[in-house]
Design a protein around this motif. Structure first.
Motif, mmCIF file in Angstrom:
data_model
loop_
_atom_site.group_PDB
_atom_site.id
_atom_site.type_symbol
_atom_site.label_atom_id
_atom_site.label_comp_id
_atom_site.label_asym_id
_atom_site.label_seq_id
_atom_site.Cartn_x
_atom_site.Cartn_y
_atom_site.Cartn_z
ATOM 1 N N THR A 1 -0.056 6.140 11.688
ATOM 2 C CA THR A 1 -0.465 7.102 10.660
ATOM 3 C C THR A 1 -0.077 6.577 9.284
ATOM 4 N N THR A 2 -0.799 7.011 8.265
ATOM 5 C CA THR A 2 -0.510 6.608 6.891
ATOM 6 C C THR A 2 0.724 7.354 6.393
ATOM 7 N N VAL A 3 1.664 6.601 5.825
ATOM 8 C CA VAL A 3 2.886 7.222 5.299
ATOM 9 C C VAL A 3 3.039 7.014 3.796
ATOM 10 N N GLY A 4 2.186 6.232 3.206
ATOM 11 C CA GLY A 4 2.189 6.013 1.755
ATOM 12 C C GLY A 4 0.788 6.294 1.255
ATOM 13 N N ILE A 5 0.080 5.243 0.876
ATOM 14 C CA ILE A 5 -1.324 5.389 0.513
ATOM 15 C C ILE A 5 -2.122 4.262 1.151
ATOM 16 N N ASP A 6 -3.411 4.510 1.283
ATOM 17 C CA ASP A 6 -4.374 3.456 1.579
ATOM 18 C C ASP A 6 -5.072 3.175 0.262
ATOM 19 N N TYR A 7 -5.445 1.908 0.039
ATOM 20 C CA TYR A 7 -6.176 1.583 -1.175
ATOM 21 C C TYR A 7 -7.284 0.597 -0.850
ATOM 22 N N GLY A 8 -8.480 0.938 -1.303
ATOM 23 C CA GLY A 8 -9.631 0.048 -1.213
ATOM 24 C C GLY A 8 -10.447 0.192 -2.476
ATOM 25 N N GLU A 9 -11.496 -0.598 -2.594
ATOM 26 C CA GLU A 9 -12.383 -0.527 -3.754
ATOM 27 C C GLU A 9 -13.821 -0.663 -3.308
ATOM 28 N N ILE A 10 -14.687 0.014 -4.027
ATOM 29 C CA ILE A 10 -16.116 -0.151 -3.825
ATOM 30 C C ILE A 10 -16.730 -0.438 -5.190
ATOM 31 N N VAL A 11 -17.669 -1.371 -5.218
ATOM 32 C CA VAL A 11 -18.374 -1.703 -6.445
ATOM 33 C C VAL A 11 -19.805 -1.200 -6.294
ATOM 34 N N ASP B 1 -23.847 -0.429 -7.559
ATOM 35 C CA ASP B 1 -24.929 -1.316 -7.998
ATOM 36 C C ASP B 1 -24.856 -1.667 -9.478
ATOM 37 N N ASP B 2 -24.333 -0.765 -10.300
ATOM 38 C CA ASP B 2 -24.236 -1.022 -11.744
ATOM 39 C C ASP B 2 -22.903 -1.687 -12.122
ATOM 40 N N ASP B 3 -22.212 -2.241 -11.126
ATOM 41 C CA ASP B 3 -20.924 -2.925 -11.287
ATOM 42 C C ASP B 3 -19.762 -1.994 -11.621
ATOM 43 N N THR B 4 -19.956 -0.699 -11.468
ATOM 44 C CA THR B 4 -18.855 0.250 -11.624
ATOM 45 C C THR B 4 -17.912 0.079 -10.436
ATOM 46 N N LYS B 5 -16.640 -0.083 -10.731
ATOM 47 C CA LYS B 5 -15.634 -0.265 -9.680
ATOM 48 C C LYS B 5 -14.884 1.045 -9.474
ATOM 49 N N ILE B 6 -14.845 1.503 -8.222
ATOM 50 C CA ILE B 6 -14.153 2.752 -7.891
ATOM 51 C C ILE B 6 -13.021 2.447 -6.927
ATOM 52 N N GLY B 7 -11.817 2.892 -7.304
ATOM 53 C CA GLY B 7 -10.669 2.783 -6.414
ATOM 54 C C GLY B 7 -10.696 3.923 -5.417
ATOM 55 N N LEU B 8 -10.472 3.609 -4.166
ATOM 56 C CA LEU B 8 -10.463 4.598 -3.081
ATOM 57 C C LEU B 8 -9.024 4.741 -2.594
ATOM 58 N N TYR B 9 -8.464 5.924 -2.760
ATOM 59 C CA TYR B 9 -7.063 6.167 -2.426
ATOM 60 C C TYR B 9 -6.973 7.178 -1.293
ATOM 61 N N GLY B 10 -6.284 6.818 -0.243
ATOM 62 C CA GLY B 10 -6.066 7.740 0.868
ATOM 63 C C GLY B 10 -4.641 8.238 0.872
ATOM 64 N N THR B 11 -4.481 9.543 1.021
ATOM 65 C CA THR B 11 -3.151 10.154 1.053
ATOM 66 C C THR B 11 -2.726 10.383 2.495
ATOM 67 N N PRO B 12 -1.433 10.504 2.728
ATOM 68 C CA PRO B 12 -0.980 10.904 4.061
ATOM 69 C C PRO B 12 -1.409 12.348 4.335
ATOM 70 N N GLY B 13 -1.723 12.643 5.581
ATOM 71 C CA GLY B 13 -2.165 13.991 5.930
ATOM 72 C C GLY B 13 -1.033 14.981 6.148
ATOM 73 N N GLN B 14 0.139 14.493 6.500
ATOM 74 C CA GLN B 14 1.249 15.391 6.790
ATOM 75 C C GLN B 14 1.765 16.046 5.507
ATOM 76 N N ASP B 15 1.975 17.344 5.578
ATOM 77 C CA ASP B 15 2.408 18.056 4.371
ATOM 78 C C ASP B 15 3.808 17.660 3.921
ATOM 79 N N ARG B 16 4.576 16.994 4.753
ATOM 80 C CA ARG B 16 5.899 16.548 4.299
ATOM 81 C C ARG B 16 5.793 15.437 3.252
ATOM 82 N N PHE B 17 4.588 14.855 3.112
ATOM 83 C CA PHE B 17 4.346 13.840 2.087
ATOM 84 C C PHE B 17 3.595 14.414 0.885
ATOM 85 N N ASP B 18 3.553 15.729 0.763
ATOM 86 C CA ASP B 18 2.770 16.351 -0.310
ATOM 87 C C ASP B 18 3.285 16.007 -1.707
#
Length: 180
Positions: free
Chosen positions: A48-58, A60-77
């Motif tokens: 399970t994720t305990v920090g963050i996940d990080y990816g990027e998508i570019v 068609d117009d070369d706009t770069k978007i960071g994709l951040y995943g949070t942990p699902g457990q509320d103890r990491f809120d």
């Protein structure tokens, strides 16, 4: 160094597919913080994720978007506000197989509405338990008097996840147009 132009956050229940969604979209190798799941009562998955996940998508117009995943457990809120700072939108993923799915939706909406009102909701694992499909969520949102884009998604399918991202971006573009 992270040099994305925009940021989208994935939040929601443990096991709903946040990491899978980022994996399927990212144009770079995903940086993850997976650890052995010690909360097997909440979900039986091994990692399970305990920090963050990080990816990027570019786009068609070369706009770069960071994709951040949070942990699902509320103890990491405590991390959610940090991760959501500056986000243009939030994807909330809810695991349809959980008996507490509507309580989960309420919890994550309450939590993430504090950081953005540009939210889309993805319901996952409908293939495992397809009772009422999205009707139960639409009915719930009507009673709660809230309205967010709602999608049935397989977080492993790029087109499903991309549709949610495109919806968030379109919402931002509409808001910019209205402000002009």
């Amino acid at each position: 160094m992270i040099l994305q132009q925009y940021k989208i956050v994935f939040g929601g229940t443990m096991g709903a597919g946040k990491s899978a969604a980022i994996q399927v979209l990212s144009d770079i190798p995903v940086i993850g913080t997976e650890a052995v799941n010690t909360d097997t009562e909440a979900h039986s998955k091994y990692l399970t994720t305990v920090g963050i996940d990080y990816g990027e998508i570019v786009l068609d117009d070369d706009t770069k978007i960071g994709l951040y995943g949070t942990p699902g457990q509320d103890r990491f809120d405590f991390m959610w506000s940090i991760v959501c700072k500056g986000a243009i939108g939030i994807v909330i993923l809810i695991d349809h197989t959980r008996a507490e799915r509507l309580q989960d939706l309420q919890f994550y909406l309450d939590a993430f509405q504090a950081y953005s009102n540009n939210i889309v909701i993805g319901i996952t694992h409908l293939d495992q338990q397809d009772d009422q499909m999205l009707k139960v969520y639409r009915d719930w949102m009507q009673v709660q008097q809230c309205s967010y884009p709602l999608f049935a998604v397989d977080a492993r399918q790029k087109d499903d996840v991309l549709l949610m991202i495109e919806t968030l971006i379109a919402s931002v573009e509409v808001q910019k147009t209205l402000m002009m």
